[in-house]
Design a protein around this motif. Structure first.
Motif, short mmCIF file in Angstrom:
data_model
loop_
_atom_site.label_atom_id
_atom_site.label_comp_id
_atom_site.label_asym_id
_atom_site.label_seq_id
_atom_site.Cartn_x
_atom_site.Cartn_y
_atom_site.Cartn_z
N LYS A 38 23.55 -9.55 3.71
CA LYS A 38 23.53 -10.98 3.82
C LYS A 38 23.02 -11.81 5.06
O LYS A 38 22.51 -12.68 4.73
CB LYS A 38 25.13 -11.10 3.68
CG LYS A 38 25.62 -12.58 3.64
CD LYS A 38 27.28 -12.52 3.69
CE LYS A 38 27.60 -14.09 3.67
NZ LYS A 38 29.07 -14.01 3.70
N ARG A 64 19.16 -12.05 4.26
CA ARG A 64 18.98 -13.05 2.97
C ARG A 64 19.02 -14.41 3.61
O ARG A 64 18.11 -15.16 3.43
CB ARG A 64 19.90 -12.78 1.96
CG ARG A 64 19.79 -13.49 0.66
CD ARG A 64 20.60 -13.23 -0.56
NE ARG A 64 21.08 -11.98 -0.56
CZ ARG A 64 22.38 -11.54 -0.48
NH1 ARG A 64 23.26 -12.45 -0.08
NH2 ARG A 64 22.59 -10.19 -0.50
N VAL A 65 19.96 -14.53 4.50
CA VAL A 65 20.10 -16.25 5.22
C VAL A 65 19.04 -16.42 6.14
O VAL A 65 18.60 -17.54 6.01
CB VAL A 65 21.43 -16.08 5.74
CG1 VAL A 65 21.58 -17.40 6.89
CG2 VAL A 65 22.83 -16.15 4.86
N LYS A 115 16.02 -15.01 5.85
CA LYS A 115 15.00 -15.24 5.10
C LYS A 115 14.98 -16.47 4.55
O LYS A 115 13.71 -17.17 4.35
CB LYS A 115 14.70 -14.11 4.01
CG LYS A 115 13.45 -14.28 3.34
CD LYS A 115 13.37 -13.22 2.13
CE LYS A 115 12.26 -13.11 1.32
NZ LYS A 115 12.39 -12.29 0.21
N LYS A 116 15.87 -17.03 4.10
CA LYS A 116 15.95 -18.48 3.40
C LYS A 116 15.60 -19.46 4.50
O LYS A 116 15.21 -20.52 4.17
CB LYS A 116 17.42 -18.87 2.93
CG LYS A 116 17.60 -17.95 1.76
CD LYS A 116 17.08 -19.08 0.38
CE LYS A 116 17.68 -18.32 -1.03
NZ LYS A 116 17.47 -19.31 -1.92
N ALA A 117 16.33 -19.23 5.79
CA ALA A 117 16.02 -20.30 6.71
C ALA A 117 14.62 -20.45 7.39
O ALA A 117 14.43 -21.25 7.81
CB ALA A 117 17.03 -19.70 7.95
N GLU A 118 13.98 -19.18 7.28
CA GLU A 118 12.72 -19.30 7.92
C GLU A 118 11.38 -20.12 6.94
O GLU A 118 10.45 -20.42 7.37
CB GLU A 118 12.05 -17.97 8.02
CG GLU A 118 11.48 -17.05 6.94
CD GLU A 118 11.12 -15.68 7.23
OE1 GLU A 118 10.60 -14.94 6.34
OE2 GLU A 118 11.38 -15.22 8.25
N GLN A 119 11.74 -20.44 5.79
CA GLN A 119 10.88 -21.20 4.79
C GLN A 119 11.59 -22.52 4.66
O GLN A 119 12.81 -22.73 4.59
CB GLN A 119 10.64 -20.75 3.51
CG GLN A 119 9.99 -19.37 3.28
CD GLN A 119 9.91 -18.91 1.93
OE1 GLN A 119 10.88 -18.93 1.08
NE2 GLN A 119 8.58 -18.36 1.67
N THR A 120 10.62 -23.45 4.79
CA THR A 120 10.98 -24.66 4.39
C THR A 120 11.19 -25.01 2.87
O THR A 120 10.48 -24.04 1.89
CB THR A 120 10.09 -26.00 5.05
OG1 THR A 120 8.88 -25.75 4.38
CG2 THR A 120 9.96 -25.63 6.48
N HIS A 121 11.60 -26.17 2.42
CA HIS A 121 11.58 -26.56 1.09
C HIS A 121 10.24 -26.52 0.40
O HIS A 121 10.04 -25.94 -0.67
CB HIS A 121 12.32 -27.70 0.95
CG HIS A 121 12.53 -28.16 -0.71
ND1 HIS A 121 13.22 -27.68 -1.54
CD2 HIS A 121 11.82 -29.14 -1.42
CE1 HIS A 121 12.92 -28.10 -2.70
NE2 HIS A 121 12.27 -29.10 -2.56
N ARG A 172 8.72 -23.10 -0.21
CA ARG A 172 9.48 -22.35 -1.43
C ARG A 172 8.80 -23.13 -2.70
O ARG A 172 8.57 -22.28 -3.59
CB ARG A 172 11.12 -22.65 -1.25
CG ARG A 172 11.90 -21.61 -0.31
CD ARG A 172 13.30 -21.51 -0.43
NE ARG A 172 13.84 -22.73 -0.19
CZ ARG A 172 14.24 -23.21 1.04
NH1 ARG A 172 14.23 -22.30 1.91
NH2 ARG A 172 15.01 -24.34 1.17
N GLU A 180 5.44 -21.57 -3.40
CA GLU A 180 5.53 -20.16 -3.89
C GLU A 180 6.08 -20.31 -5.04
O GLU A 180 5.74 -19.36 -5.92
CB GLU A 180 6.55 -19.52 -2.74
CG GLU A 180 6.71 -18.00 -3.24
CD GLU A 180 7.68 -17.26 -1.90
OE1 GLU A 180 8.46 -16.29 -2.59
OE2 GLU A 180 7.57 -17.56 -0.93
#
Length: 111
Positions: A72, A75-76, A78-84, A87, A90
Motif C-alpha cells: 500500500k 503504491r502511494v 508510485k502515484k505521488a511521484e508522477q504528475t497528472h 499519467r 503514459e
C-alpha cells in the motif's frame, strides 16, 4: 352482493401450533443515571496495570498484513511521484499501442 362474502372470516390469519396470538413487546431499558453508575476510586485505577490487547493473529496473518501495508505504501509513493500530466501521457501512449480491435466500428454501409 353481500351474500357472496357473508361466509368469510374476518380478522388476522391464525398460525398453526401457536397458542397465544398476541404480540409481546419488549420492555425498553432506561439509561443509567449518574448516581446509579458504579464509581471507582482514583487510587484503585492507578494501581491496576493497563491491560494490553492480545493479538490473536497467527504468524502468517501478521506477515500478510505487513506485506499488504508495504504494498500500500509503495503504491502511494508510485502515484505521488508522477504528475497528472505524466499519467495522462503514459495512458495515451498505452492507448496508442492497442490494436484497432477495440475501436468503434463503422455502422453505415453507404459511405
Amino acid at each position: 352482493m353481500s351474500d357472496a362474502y357473508g361466509s368469510t372470516l374476518k380478522g388476522s390469519l391464525k398460525i398453526k401450533g401457536v397458542q397465544n396470538h398476541a404480540i409481546k413487546k419488549k420492555k425498553k431499558k432506561g439509561k443509567l443515571k449518574l448516581e446509579e453508575l458504579p464509581v471507582e476510586s482514583e487510587s484503585s485505577q492507578s494501581m491496576k496495570p493497563a491491560a494490553k490487547p492480545v493479538d490473536k493473529r497467527t504468524a502468517a496473518q501478521k506477515a500478510f498484513d505487513k506485506v499488504k501495508e508495504k504494498r500500500k505504501i509503495d503504491r502511494v509513493l508510485k502515484k505521488a511521484e508522477q504528475t497528472h500530466r505524466e499519467r495522462v501521457r503514459e495512458f495515451n501512449k498505452h492507448l496508442d499501442t492497442l490494436t484497432e480491435h477495440f475501436d468503434i466500428q463503422k455502422v453505415s454501409w453507404t459511405k
